[in-house]
Write an enzyme that holds these catalytic residues in place. Structure first.
Site, PDB file in Angstrom:
ATOM      1  N   GLU A 290       0.936  -1.100   0.277  1.00 16.74           N
ATOM      2  CA  GLU A 290      -0.178  -0.064   0.031  1.00 16.74           C
ATOM      3  C   GLU A 290       0.560   1.287  -0.154  1.00 16.74           C
ATOM      4  O   GLU A 290       0.130   2.230  -0.572  1.00 16.74           O
ATOM      5  CB  GLU A 290      -0.836   0.110   1.271  1.00 16.74           C
ATOM      6  CG  GLU A 290      -2.141  -1.057   0.646  1.00 16.74           C
ATOM      7  CD  GLU A 290      -3.301  -0.340   1.986  1.00 16.74           C
ATOM      8  OE1 GLU A 290      -3.085  -0.223   3.190  1.00 16.74           O
ATOM      9  OE2 GLU A 290      -4.299  -0.827   2.182  1.00 16.74           O
ATOM     10  N   HIS A 311       8.199 -26.570  -1.429  1.00 14.77           N
ATOM     11  CA  HIS A 311       8.013 -27.366  -2.424  1.00 14.77           C
ATOM     12  C   HIS A 311       6.663 -27.330  -3.700  1.00 14.77           C
ATOM     13  O   HIS A 311       6.339 -28.319  -4.339  1.00 14.77           O
ATOM     14  CB  HIS A 311       7.318 -28.694  -2.116  1.00 14.77           C
ATOM     15  CG  HIS A 311       8.015 -29.216  -0.760  1.00 14.77           C
ATOM     16  ND1 HIS A 311       9.437 -30.573  -1.308  1.00 14.77           N
ATOM     17  CD2 HIS A 311       9.309 -28.696  -0.200  1.00 14.77           C
ATOM     18  CE1 HIS A 311       9.986 -30.752  -0.296  1.00 14.77           C
ATOM     19  NE2 HIS A 311      10.568 -29.574   0.526  1.00 14.77           N
ATOM     20  N   LYS A 425     -13.989  -0.411  -3.955  1.00 12.07           N
ATOM     21  CA  LYS A 425     -15.490  -0.406  -3.252  1.00 12.07           C
ATOM     22  C   LYS A 425     -16.520   0.559  -3.649  1.00 12.07           C
ATOM     23  O   LYS A 425     -17.781   0.488  -4.301  1.00 12.07           O
ATOM     24  CB  LYS A 425     -14.726   0.825  -1.537  1.00 12.07           C
ATOM     25  CG  LYS A 425     -13.645   0.143  -0.975  1.00 12.07           C
ATOM     26  CD  LYS A 425     -13.827   1.345   0.554  1.00 12.07           C
ATOM     27  CE  LYS A 425     -12.435   0.516   0.947  1.00 12.07           C
ATOM     28  NZ  LYS A 425     -11.736   1.545   2.020  1.00 12.07           N
TER      29      LYS A 425
HETATM   30  O1  PA5 Z   1      -3.110   1.031   5.414  1.00 12.30           O
HETATM   31  C1  PA5 Z   1      -5.007   1.821   5.524  1.00 12.30           C
HETATM   32  O2  PA5 Z   1      -5.069   2.652   5.367  1.00 12.30           O
HETATM   33  C2  PA5 Z   1      -5.949   0.394   5.320  1.00 12.30           C
HETATM   34  O3  PA5 Z   1      -5.631  -1.076   5.167  1.00 12.30           O
HETATM   35  C3  PA5 Z   1      -6.842   0.547   6.575  1.00 12.30           C
HETATM   36  O4  PA5 Z   1      -6.282  -0.387   7.773  1.00 12.30           O
HETATM   37  C4  PA5 Z   1      -7.691  -0.669   6.481  1.00 12.30           C
HETATM   38  O5  PA5 Z   1      -8.854  -1.051   4.626  1.00 12.30           O
HETATM   39  C5  PA5 Z   1      -9.292  -0.013   7.380  1.00 12.30           C
HETATM   40  O6  PA5 Z   1      -9.364   0.561   7.183  1.00 12.30           O
HETATM   41  P1  PA5 Z   1     -10.605   0.822   8.961  1.00 12.30           P
HETATM   42  O7  PA5 Z   1      -9.515   1.088  10.077  1.00 12.30           O
HETATM   43  O8  PA5 Z   1     -10.597   2.356   8.405  1.00 12.30           O
HETATM   44  O9  PA5 Z   1     -11.528   0.067   8.797  1.00 12.30           O
END
Ligand code: PA5
Length: 452
Positions: A290, A311, A425
């Protein structure tokens, strides 16, 4: 106290001499930008000095709430996804007995995870399992509106209230969310749940050392003080004034950038030889994926569990396209000791291993694999961890976070946003006819009709 350490010798040999060191000025600039808050994404730098700013009082508060859940629950379900899930799971699985959920010794509640998928079978099976259990829930969501987590929490809240009554349920449901906004905050305030705040300036994937990770880890019975102490020591070891050659985060960030830009290594595989580290690699994948995968750039983060995956993926790694490098997380000493027994008949021909620790075999597998992969054209970075405990996991967490911040800036992207995760989303909400998505719903239906 020992420290985790880095060895890049088997990666540097794939690069021109001095290629890693040549990054020193850029790494220094990245470190300065992080410290001074002058980089992109500078409103999400709360993780940088988080370990050293955590007070004993705060950890005591976390522990007190954890103790209540430990006393009142046989099972605690941690609801969260992405950064609100992976750090806690990485540490809990890294430190737990591999069969903890089967051999529950009653000293610790069983920790289960939900809200990280929308599998109907998963949720059905989870809620069925919980039917005769005294369970509690930690609902973790920074935005407080994430569908996967909210969906699981609605089911779990109702079941917990049905089984324990609304009053008792209040004592065993805890929210970890934003201070003011989001449905999780509204619900916690209205229902009177104990809650913890996720700081505004700490993004999800950097939040394991906030209550997001600390509370579930403490509930599972692990030492959050040691975890934070390890991270705080690594914060010093990776500080901006530490010499480049002695700063593990600087060297790791520089090495992987050099492999990416100069040796065509587009994929990094984090490998372990301890199955307990599987979820640590999942946490690492999210952190780097990310943070770096944007603007049509970024090393693809992958993970393998060895020797298991030797493996399955071993063939590809040894002889497939030469676009990969490996980062091995090697645990120096296992926590338990198991000697290989003698067998009079020796039908398996393994008496040559008699009396050896199983780990001695594992270590030779590790070294043999590293040498074979290097011979096959796969650069190898080694991260040595003295042992698997909370302190060293704390070190590892901060080491990878700091290197990730530097790496993103070396790559010239904003390491602290994740605009790309919104695309699915938007489509999902449009397809589900979520109120507020009328125009998107219409557009996506038209698109699907045209694609028929
Ligand atoms: O790193 C990030 O920002 C995302 O992976 C969020 O942690 C994830 O989408 C979960 O979001 P939230 O904590 O708002 O539910």
């Amino acid at each position: 106290m020992k420290s985790i350490s880095l060895n890049i010798t088997k990666a540097a040999s794939f690069l021109a001499e001095g290629a890693v060191k040549a990054y020193e000025p850029k790494v220094k600039a990245a470190q300065e930008a992080l410290e001074n808050g002058t980089c992109e994404g500078n409103d999400f730098l709360g993780w940088l000095h988080l370990p050293s700013s955590i007070t004993p009082e705060f950890l005591n508060e976390i522990q007190a709430v954890a103790n209540t859940l430990r006393e009142k629950c046989e099972v605690v379900v941690v609801a969260g996804i992405g950064g609100s899930y992976l750090g806690a799971r990485a540490v809990i699985e890294g430190l737990s007995n591999s069969f903890a959920w089967l051999v529950n010794d009653k000293k610790n509640p069983t920790i289960l995870f939900a809200g990280n998928n929308i599998g109907e079978d998963y949720l059905y099976e989870l809620t069925s399992f919980l039917k005769d259990k005294k369970f509690g829930v930690i609902n973790i969501s920074k935005s407080g509106t994430t569908t996967e987590t909210a969906l699981a929490f609605r089911l779990l809240k109702k079941q917990c209230e049905d089984q324990r009554g609304k009053e008792e349920a209040k004592d065993v449901i805890v929210a970890v969310t934003d201070a003011k906004k989001g449905a999780a905050r509204t619900c916690a305030d209205k229902e009177g749940y104990k809650s913890f705040i996720i700081p505004d300036n700490v993004g999800g994937r950097f939040s394991v050392l906030t209550p997001v990770g600390l509370l579930p880890i403490a509930v599972a019975g692990f030492d959050v003080k040691q975890l934070v102490a390890g991270a705080a020591d690594m914060e010093k070891a990776c500080g901006k004034d530490v010499a480049f050659d002695e700063n593990p985060a600087a060297i790791y960030a520089a090495t992987r950038q050099a492999l990416y830009t100069q040796a065509g290594k587009k994929i990094e595989i984090v490998c372990n030889f301890q199955p307990k580290l599987h979820y640590f690699a999942e946490w690492w994948k999210q952190l780097y994926g990310e943070s770096e995968g944007k603007d049509q750039k970024g090393i693809f983060p992958a993970a393998c569990d060895f020797t298991t995956d030797l493996h399955s993926m071993g063939q590809w790694i040894q002889e497939g396209e030469r676009s990969i490098f490996e980062t091995v997380i090697s645990v120096e000493t296992p926590n338990e000791k198991l000697l290989f027994p003698h067998d009079n008949e020796n039908l398996d021909g393994l008496n040559f291993l008699e009396g050896k620790r199983v780990d001695e075999v594992n270590k030779m597998a590790e070294l043999g694999t590293r040498l074979a992969h290097v011979d096959g054209g796969v650069p190898n970075i080694l991260v040595n961890v003295p042992e698997l405990n909370a302190y060293y996991l704390g070190q590892l967490i901060y080491f990878f976070e700091k290197a990730c911040g530097i790496s993103g800036l070396l790559e010239e992207v904003n390491p602290f946003n994740q605009p790309g995760v919104e695309a699915y989303k938007k489509n999902m909400f449009a397809l589900l006819n979520k109120p507020g998505y009328e125009a998107e719903s219409k557009a996506i239906q038209e698109r699907l009709a045209n694609e028929k």
